[in-house]
Motif scaffolding. Structure first.
Motif, PDB file in Angstrom:
ATOM      1  N   LEU A 153       0.826 -14.598 -19.716  1.00 16.41           N
ATOM      2  CA  LEU A 153       1.700 -13.390 -20.290  1.00 16.41           C
ATOM      3  C   LEU A 153       0.895 -12.333 -20.840  1.00 16.41           C
ATOM      4  N   ARG A 154      -0.523 -12.521 -21.492  1.00 15.71           N
ATOM      5  CA  ARG A 154      -1.438 -11.696 -21.744  1.00 15.71           C
ATOM      6  C   ARG A 154      -1.930 -10.834 -20.597  1.00 15.71           C
ATOM      7  N   ALA A 155      -2.173 -11.523 -19.426  1.00 14.48           N
ATOM      8  CA  ALA A 155      -2.548 -10.768 -18.258  1.00 14.48           C
ATOM      9  C   ALA A 155      -1.438 -10.071 -17.681  1.00 14.48           C
ATOM     10  N   VAL A 156      -0.084 -10.523 -17.564  1.00 13.49           N
ATOM     11  CA  VAL A 156       1.016  -9.517 -17.200  1.00 13.49           C
ATOM     12  C   VAL A 156       1.096  -8.247 -17.975  1.00 13.49           C
ATOM     13  N   ARG A 157       1.028  -8.711 -19.275  1.00 11.62           N
ATOM     14  CA  ARG A 157       1.109  -7.447 -20.130  1.00 11.62           C
ATOM     15  C   ARG A 157       0.082  -6.447 -20.244  1.00 11.62           C
ATOM     16  N   ALA A 158      -1.110  -6.728 -19.790  1.00  8.54           N
ATOM     17  CA  ALA A 158      -2.204  -6.091 -19.371  1.00  8.54           C
ATOM     18  C   ALA A 158      -1.860  -5.123 -17.991  1.00  8.54           C
ATOM     19  N   GLU A 159      -1.506  -5.778 -17.014  1.00  5.81           N
ATOM     20  CA  GLU A 159      -1.081  -5.179 -15.756  1.00  5.81           C
ATOM     21  C   GLU A 159       0.013  -4.291 -16.024  1.00  5.81           C
ATOM     22  N   LEU A 160       1.049  -4.561 -16.573  1.00  7.06           N
ATOM     23  CA  LEU A 160       2.026  -3.566 -17.024  1.00  7.06           C
ATOM     24  C   LEU A 160       1.576  -2.437 -17.783  1.00  7.06           C
ATOM     25  N   ALA A 161       0.886  -2.766 -18.730  1.00  6.28           N
ATOM     26  CA  ALA A 161       0.622  -1.533 -19.445  1.00  6.28           C
ATOM     27  C   ALA A 161      -0.215  -0.364 -18.964  1.00  6.28           C
ATOM     28  N   ALA A 162      -0.700  -0.722 -17.778  1.00  6.60           N
ATOM     29  CA  ALA A 162      -1.567   0.134 -16.921  1.00  6.60           C
ATOM     30  C   ALA A 162      -0.566   0.818 -15.922  1.00  6.60           C
ATOM     31  N   ALA A 183       7.295  -2.972 -19.285  1.00  8.60           N
ATOM     32  CA  ALA A 183       6.201  -3.195 -20.209  1.00  8.60           C
ATOM     33  C   ALA A 183       6.576  -3.782 -21.633  1.00  8.60           C
ATOM     34  N   ALA A 184       7.793  -3.052 -22.197  1.00  8.03           N
ATOM     35  CA  ALA A 184       8.104  -3.204 -23.358  1.00  8.03           C
ATOM     36  C   ALA A 184       8.889  -4.632 -23.427  1.00  8.03           C
ATOM     37  N   ALA A 185       9.745  -4.824 -22.472  1.00  8.35           N
ATOM     38  CA  ALA A 185      10.429  -6.247 -22.284  1.00  8.35           C
ATOM     39  C   ALA A 185       9.439  -7.294 -22.258  1.00  8.35           C
ATOM     40  N   VAL A 186       8.405  -7.036 -21.453  1.00  6.99           N
ATOM     41  CA  VAL A 186       7.407  -8.249 -21.424  1.00  6.99           C
ATOM     42  C   VAL A 186       6.734  -8.546 -22.794  1.00  6.99           C
ATOM     43  N   SER A 187       6.504  -7.340 -23.232  1.00  2.00           N
ATOM     44  CA  SER A 187       5.825  -7.422 -24.542  1.00  2.00           C
ATOM     45  C   SER A 187       6.600  -8.167 -25.725  1.00  2.00           C
ATOM     46  N   ASP A 188       7.879  -8.099 -25.274  1.00  2.57           N
ATOM     47  CA  ASP A 188       8.807  -8.650 -26.215  1.00  2.57           C
ATOM     48  C   ASP A 188       8.856 -10.255 -26.290  1.00  2.57           C
ATOM     49  N   LEU A 189       8.178 -10.868 -25.081  1.00  3.62           N
ATOM     50  CA  LEU A 189       8.571 -12.177 -24.480  1.00  3.62           C
ATOM     51  C   LEU A 189       7.494 -13.055 -25.619  1.00  3.62           C
TER      52      LEU A 189
END
Length: 321
Positions: free
Chosen positions: A93-102, A47-53
């Motif tokens: 990217l926003r959708a993936v971040r939301a999925e990974l945050a959960a 989640a942290a790695a995707v958040s940095d994209l």
């Protein structure tokens, strides 16, 4: 052994917080919890790695302003495709971040659920570990027959045995701390420090050793020299890491009956103890203690020695640590 230190459990996840605090309890968790912890850590890292994209940001107004002023008209299809692609990537990217945050939250929920299931049987495991520990410590105590202090152990050339005793006492304190923490999840009100409920939780026969247990725990006498308040108990009942506590427990094991009880298992005994308590001005009935024979007499002797030692030393029952 599960490492739960990386997880911050919520304030309502009390069982998980207790197990996290006590390595002895965490060691009882099944291997699947380790897998869930690994999943939690991996999910957090992903989640942290995707958040940095970052994705390309297209601002049509700024981009077209100069071109249009100069009379240049960009290719419409190329402009739409470029803008749509950038917007789609940003949305994805926003959708993936939301999925990974959960994902980490889901892993924590699974860990908490599994811990809540396992704590039901942890007292049984602690009971077995207590018996095993006391059996090991009994061998050392047998070698310290008649010795009640580090000084006496040194004089008898048994300093090594006394150090072993202290090691066992520290382990006992750690085990009892885990037991008490688990029990307080169910009944925090009746298991406060120094309470009759806590004494019953630790020992199956304490009310026979101290028939007026509730009164003794609530009424105190003063040290004649220092004026410090002391509780008139026959041994350091709640000083769980003290060598003197362990000595008393093992020398009177059959009478005290050290055990790991659940709160519901001591409810009737607790009611009886409080029902039998006497006003402070009334002297306890000595006939009951006389019926207990030699073992109870030994406990009374220990109580007298403890009071005498208190007069000689300001720190009650703890100059031997």
């Amino acid at each position: 052994m599960s490492s739960l230190s990386a997880i911050q459990f919520g304030i309502d996840e009390k069982a998980a917080r207790v197990v996290q605090k006590h390595p002895r309890l965490a060691a009882m968790l099944p291997a699947e919890v380790d897998e869930l912890v690994t999943g939690f850590l991996s999910a957090k890292a992903l989640a942290a790695a995707v958040s940095d994209l970052q994705v390309e940001s297209v601002d049509l107004t700024d981009e077209l302003d100069a071109s249009l002023r100069a009379g240049e008209v960009p290719d419409a299809a190329e402009l739409v495709d470029r803008y749509a692609t950038a917007k789609r990537k940003a949305d994805e990217l926003r959708a993936v971040r939301a999925e990974l945050a959960a994902l980490p939250v889901r892993f924590v929920s699974d860990i908490v659920r599994m811990i809540n299931e396992e704590v039901r049987v942890m007292p049984d495991v602690l009971a077995e570990e207590l018996d095993e520990l006391l059996d090991r410590a009994a061998e050392v105590v047998a070698q310290l027959d008649g010795i009640d202090s580090a000084e006496a152990a040194v004089d008898a050339e048994k300093a090594a045995e006394w150090r072993q005793l202290k090691t066992h006492a520290a382990e006992l304190a750690e085990l009892r701390s885990a037991q008490i923490a688990l029990a307080r999840l169910e009944d925090p009100l009746n298991l406060t420090p120094g309470s009759a409920g806590l004494a019953l939780l630790l020992f199956g026969g304490i009310e026979r050793v101290v028939p007026d247990l509730a009164r003794r725990l609530t009424s105190q006498v003063r040290n004649a020299i220092t004026g410090d308040a002391i509780t008139t108990l026959p041994f350091p009942l709640f000083d769980l890491g003290s060598p003197l506590h362990l000595l008393a427990v093992l020398r009177n094991r059959n009478l005290l009956q050290p055990h790991v009880a659940r709160p519901e298992e001591i409810a009737e005994r607790l009611a009886a103890v409080h029902g039998a308590s006497e006003p402070a001005a009334v002297q306890p009935d000595r006939t009951r203690s006389a019926q207990l024979g030699g073992e109870h007499e030994a406990m009374r002797d220990m109580s007298r020695r403890a009071r005498n030692a208190t007069i000689a030393t300001p720190k009650v029952l703890q100059p031997w640590d």
